[in-house]
Design a protein around this motif. Structure first.
Motif, short mmCIF file in Angstrom:
data_model
loop_
_atom_site.label_atom_id
_atom_site.label_comp_id
_atom_site.label_asym_id
_atom_site.label_seq_id
_atom_site.Cartn_x
_atom_site.Cartn_y
_atom_site.Cartn_z
N ARG A 1 11.02 -8.63 -6.41
CA ARG A 1 10.53 -7.55 -5.56
C ARG A 1 11.41 -7.33 -4.34
O ARG A 1 11.66 -6.21 -3.93
N GLY A 2 11.93 -8.38 -3.75
CA GLY A 2 12.69 -8.28 -2.52
C GLY A 2 14.19 -8.03 -2.69
O GLY A 2 14.93 -7.99 -1.71
N VAL A 3 14.64 -7.85 -3.93
CA VAL A 3 16.07 -7.62 -4.16
C VAL A 3 16.47 -6.29 -3.54
O VAL A 3 15.82 -5.27 -3.76
N THR A 4 17.55 -6.31 -2.76
CA THR A 4 18.02 -5.09 -2.09
C THR A 4 19.42 -4.67 -2.52
O THR A 4 19.82 -3.54 -2.29
N SER A 5 20.16 -5.57 -3.12
CA SER A 5 21.52 -5.27 -3.56
C SER A 5 21.48 -4.25 -4.70
O SER A 5 20.82 -4.47 -5.72
N GLU A 6 22.18 -3.15 -4.51
CA GLU A 6 22.20 -2.09 -5.52
C GLU A 6 22.71 -2.61 -6.86
O GLU A 6 22.15 -2.29 -7.91
N ALA A 7 23.75 -3.43 -6.84
CA ALA A 7 24.30 -3.98 -8.08
C ALA A 7 23.28 -4.88 -8.79
O ALA A 7 23.13 -4.82 -10.01
N GLU A 8 22.57 -5.68 -8.01
CA GLU A 8 21.56 -6.57 -8.58
C GLU A 8 20.38 -5.77 -9.15
O GLU A 8 19.85 -6.09 -10.21
N ILE A 9 19.98 -4.74 -8.44
CA ILE A 9 18.89 -3.87 -8.92
C ILE A 9 19.29 -3.23 -10.25
O ILE A 9 18.50 -3.21 -11.19
N GLN A 10 20.52 -2.72 -10.31
CA GLN A 10 21.00 -2.10 -11.55
C GLN A 10 20.99 -3.11 -12.70
O GLN A 10 20.59 -2.80 -13.81
N ARG A 11 21.44 -4.32 -12.42
CA ARG A 11 21.46 -5.37 -13.44
C ARG A 11 20.05 -5.68 -13.93
O ARG A 11 19.80 -5.76 -15.14
N LEU A 12 19.12 -5.83 -13.00
CA LEU A 12 17.74 -6.15 -13.36
C LEU A 12 17.08 -5.02 -14.15
O LEU A 12 16.36 -5.28 -15.13
N LEU A 13 17.33 -3.78 -13.74
CA LEU A 13 16.76 -2.65 -14.48
C LEU A 13 17.36 -2.58 -15.89
O LEU A 13 16.64 -2.28 -16.85
N GLY A 14 18.65 -2.86 -16.01
CA GLY A 14 19.27 -2.90 -17.33
C GLY A 14 18.67 -3.98 -18.21
O GLY A 14 18.41 -3.76 -19.40
N GLU A 15 18.42 -5.15 -17.63
CA GLU A 15 17.78 -6.23 -18.38
C GLU A 15 16.37 -5.84 -18.83
O GLU A 15 15.96 -6.17 -19.94
N ALA A 16 15.65 -5.16 -17.96
CA ALA A 16 14.29 -4.73 -18.31
C ALA A 16 14.32 -3.73 -19.46
O ALA A 16 13.52 -3.82 -20.40
N ARG A 17 15.27 -2.77 -19.41
CA ARG A 17 15.39 -1.79 -20.50
C ARG A 17 15.76 -2.49 -21.81
O ARG A 17 15.22 -2.18 -22.87
N GLU A 18 16.69 -3.44 -21.72
CA GLU A 18 17.11 -4.18 -22.91
C GLU A 18 15.95 -5.01 -23.48
O GLU A 18 15.75 -5.05 -24.70
N ALA A 19 15.19 -5.64 -22.62
CA ALA A 19 14.04 -6.44 -23.07
C ALA A 19 13.00 -5.56 -23.76
O ALA A 19 12.45 -5.93 -24.80
N SER A 20 12.74 -4.40 -23.18
CA SER A 20 11.77 -3.48 -23.77
C SER A 20 12.22 -3.04 -25.16
O SER A 20 11.43 -3.03 -26.11
N SER A 21 13.48 -2.72 -25.29
CA SER A 21 14.03 -2.31 -26.59
C SER A 21 13.96 -3.46 -27.59
O SER A 21 13.56 -3.28 -28.74
N PHE A 22 14.32 -4.66 -27.15
CA PHE A 22 14.29 -5.83 -28.02
C PHE A 22 12.87 -6.09 -28.51
O PHE A 22 12.64 -6.30 -29.71
N ILE A 23 11.92 -6.08 -27.60
CA ILE A 23 10.52 -6.35 -27.99
C ILE A 23 10.04 -5.30 -28.98
O ILE A 23 9.38 -5.62 -29.96
N SER A 24 10.39 -4.04 -28.74
CA SER A 24 9.93 -2.94 -29.61
C SER A 24 10.55 -2.97 -31.00
O SER A 24 9.90 -2.59 -31.97
N THR A 25 11.80 -3.40 -31.08
CA THR A 25 12.50 -3.28 -32.37
C THR A 25 12.72 -4.60 -33.10
O THR A 25 12.98 -4.59 -34.30
N MET A 26 12.63 -5.72 -32.41
CA MET A 26 12.98 -6.98 -33.04
C MET A 26 11.82 -7.96 -33.22
O MET A 26 11.98 -8.98 -33.88
#
Length: 105
Positions: free
Chosen positions: A44-69
């Motif tokens: 919740r407290g992450v403020t680094s733009e690069a870190e936020i982008q990384r975390l959002l990418g991981e969340a999207r990847e996890a959602s796709s993985f759960i849905s398809t695998m």
């Protein structure tokens, strides 16, 4: 503010994926929802733009993985387990756990 909306969207997407993949399995539904919430709260407290982008990418990847695998096997009336993949799982390779692994659950 846009990042907050993206985070909420990613959070909801993950919860939808888990609800679909674990439908009918109360233990997994509760556990996966708690895990998703915990991961988002931890960051919740992450403020680094690069870190936020990384975390959002991981969340999207996890959602796709759960849905398809992830497909849950269900115990049938003959005492065996059945796997019923749907159209989201087209092209995926399935790994059926051994009886030994299933008996541990």
């Amino acid at each position: 503010m846009a990042r907050a909306a993206e985070a909420v969207s990613a959070y909801r997407s993950l919860l939808r994926a888990t609800r679909k993949s674990f439908a009918g399995d109360t233990v997994m539904l509760k556990g996966s929802a708690a895990e998703v919430r915990q991961k988002f709260e931890e960051n919740r407290g992450v403020t680094s733009e690069a870190e936020i982008q990384r975390l959002l990418g991981e969340a999207r990847e996890a959602s796709s993985f759960i849905s398809t695998m992830i497909v849950q096997a269900k115990l049938n009336s003959r005492g065996g387990y059945e796997v019923k993949p749907d159209k989201d799982h087209a092209g995926a390779t399935f790994e059926i756990p051994s009886e030994q692994i299933l008996n541990k659950c």
